[in-house]
Design a protein around this motif. Sequence first.
Motif, PDB file in Angstrom:
ATOM      1  N   CYS A 100     -12.905 -12.747   2.461  1.00 31.37           N
ATOM      2  CA  CYS A 100     -12.293 -12.017   1.355  1.00 31.37           C
ATOM      3  C   CYS A 100     -12.657 -10.545   1.477  1.00 31.37           C
ATOM      4  O   CYS A 100     -13.839 -10.206   1.542  1.00 31.37           O
ATOM      5  CB  CYS A 100     -12.787 -12.554   0.019  1.00 31.37           C
ATOM      6  SG  CYS A 100     -12.265 -14.225  -0.344  1.00 31.37           S
ATOM      7  N   PRO A 154     -11.255  -6.248   0.395  1.00 32.47           N
ATOM      8  CA  PRO A 154     -10.611  -5.488  -0.689  1.00 32.47           C
ATOM      9  C   PRO A 154      -9.115  -5.749  -0.793  1.00 32.47           C
ATOM     10  O   PRO A 154      -8.535  -5.681  -1.881  1.00 32.47           O
ATOM     11  CB  PRO A 154     -10.891  -4.024  -0.310  1.00 32.47           C
ATOM     12  CG  PRO A 154     -12.067  -4.092   0.605  1.00 32.47           C
ATOM     13  CD  PRO A 154     -11.969  -5.384   1.344  1.00 32.47           C
ATOM     14  N   ASP A 155      -8.500  -6.061   0.336  1.00 30.46           N
ATOM     15  CA  ASP A 155      -7.056  -6.301   0.347  1.00 30.46           C
ATOM     16  C   ASP A 155      -6.716  -7.783   0.378  1.00 30.46           C
ATOM     17  O   ASP A 155      -5.584  -8.157   0.702  1.00 30.46           O
ATOM     18  CB  ASP A 155      -6.418  -5.596   1.550  1.00 30.46           C
ATOM     19  CG  ASP A 155      -6.622  -4.092   1.514  1.00 30.46           C
ATOM     20  OD1 ASP A 155      -6.548  -3.522   0.406  1.00 30.46           O
ATOM     21  OD2 ASP A 155      -6.881  -3.494   2.579  1.00 30.46           O
ATOM     22  N   GLY A 156      -7.694  -8.616   0.073  1.00 25.08           N
ATOM     23  CA  GLY A 156      -7.448 -10.054   0.080  1.00 25.08           C
ATOM     24  C   GLY A 156      -8.021 -10.726   1.314  1.00 25.08           C
ATOM     25  O   GLY A 156      -8.761 -10.109   2.092  1.00 25.08           O
ATOM     26  N   SER A 213      -8.467 -12.366   5.027  1.00 28.18           N
ATOM     27  CA  SER A 213      -8.000 -12.078   6.379  1.00 28.18           C
ATOM     28  C   SER A 213      -8.802 -12.930   7.353  1.00 28.18           C
ATOM     29  O   SER A 213      -9.940 -13.307   7.064  1.00 28.18           O
ATOM     30  CB  SER A 213      -8.171 -10.589   6.715  1.00 28.18           C
ATOM     31  OG  SER A 213      -9.545 -10.229   6.660  1.00 28.18           O
ATOM     32  N   THR A 265      -5.917 -16.251  -1.399  1.00 28.74           N
ATOM     33  CA  THR A 265      -5.902 -15.042  -2.231  1.00 28.74           C
ATOM     34  C   THR A 265      -6.352 -15.374  -3.640  1.00 28.74           C
ATOM     35  O   THR A 265      -7.125 -14.634  -4.259  1.00 28.74           O
ATOM     36  CB  THR A 265      -4.482 -14.439  -2.247  1.00 28.74           C
ATOM     37  OG1 THR A 265      -4.139 -14.024  -0.927  1.00 28.74           O
ATOM     38  CG2 THR A 265      -4.417 -13.238  -3.183  1.00 28.74           C
ATOM     39  N   CYS A 289     -10.112 -15.993  -3.501  1.00 31.76           N
ATOM     40  CA  CYS A 289     -10.834 -14.723  -3.373  1.00 31.76           C
ATOM     41  C   CYS A 289     -10.914 -14.005  -4.724  1.00 31.76           C
ATOM     42  O   CYS A 289     -11.949 -13.440  -5.083  1.00 31.76           O
ATOM     43  CB  CYS A 289     -10.146 -13.824  -2.350  1.00 31.76           C
ATOM     44  SG  CYS A 289     -10.376 -14.326  -0.628  1.00 31.76           S
TER      45      CYS A 289
END
Length: 209
Positions: free
Chosen positions: A165, A167-169, A171, A202, A205
Amino acid sequence: MTIPLRVAVPLVTLATLAACGTSSSPTVDPPAAPSSATPSAAVGSPAAYDKALHDELVAMLERDQADRGGTPQTESDQARTVRLKDIIRTHGWPTIALVGEDGADAAWAIAQHSDLDPAFQQEALGLLRAAVAIGQASPGNLAYLEDRVAVGKGEPQLYGTQVRCGPDGPSPTTPITDEPGVERRRAEAGLPTLAGYLAEMTTICAQDG
């Protein structure tokens, strides 16, 4: 941040919880070399259903999940790893025939969380491969452990199951090998699409953030 592993009984949920590594350990690894053991040797001799062993494995997984859900247990991941090793020495890999689907899922999840013993995780990967080859374990579970072992080595993963997890979800923790082929591989393992999986992660997270 890396998401703590949580599992529920259904395989899809089990897979989700097993996707994320602990903050102190890596999440995945590319597939290891095929096991030299034959399927029958790797999973042990055919055995009748063992309810006591099934119940023990399911209870171990419940404690594993309680730990990851914020309820500390007296039993550590390392202790569960040691017990799973003992079980394998006695019975071979816990197959569906031996402990049922939920017992087999529990054995996989314990191996998935054995990050502090990478040599055992690698051994478990070979045994799980052999069990899948004879229809005695879940291909989806195998995909998660393939990735887990790979990521533990800092190598690319095949299925994109191991995520972090940010800052942008979510990956992938390490790059995905042959990314154009990932959806085919996931489908062959019975996993949902990568896009659908990342959408589910997402939500997780956001809850853990």
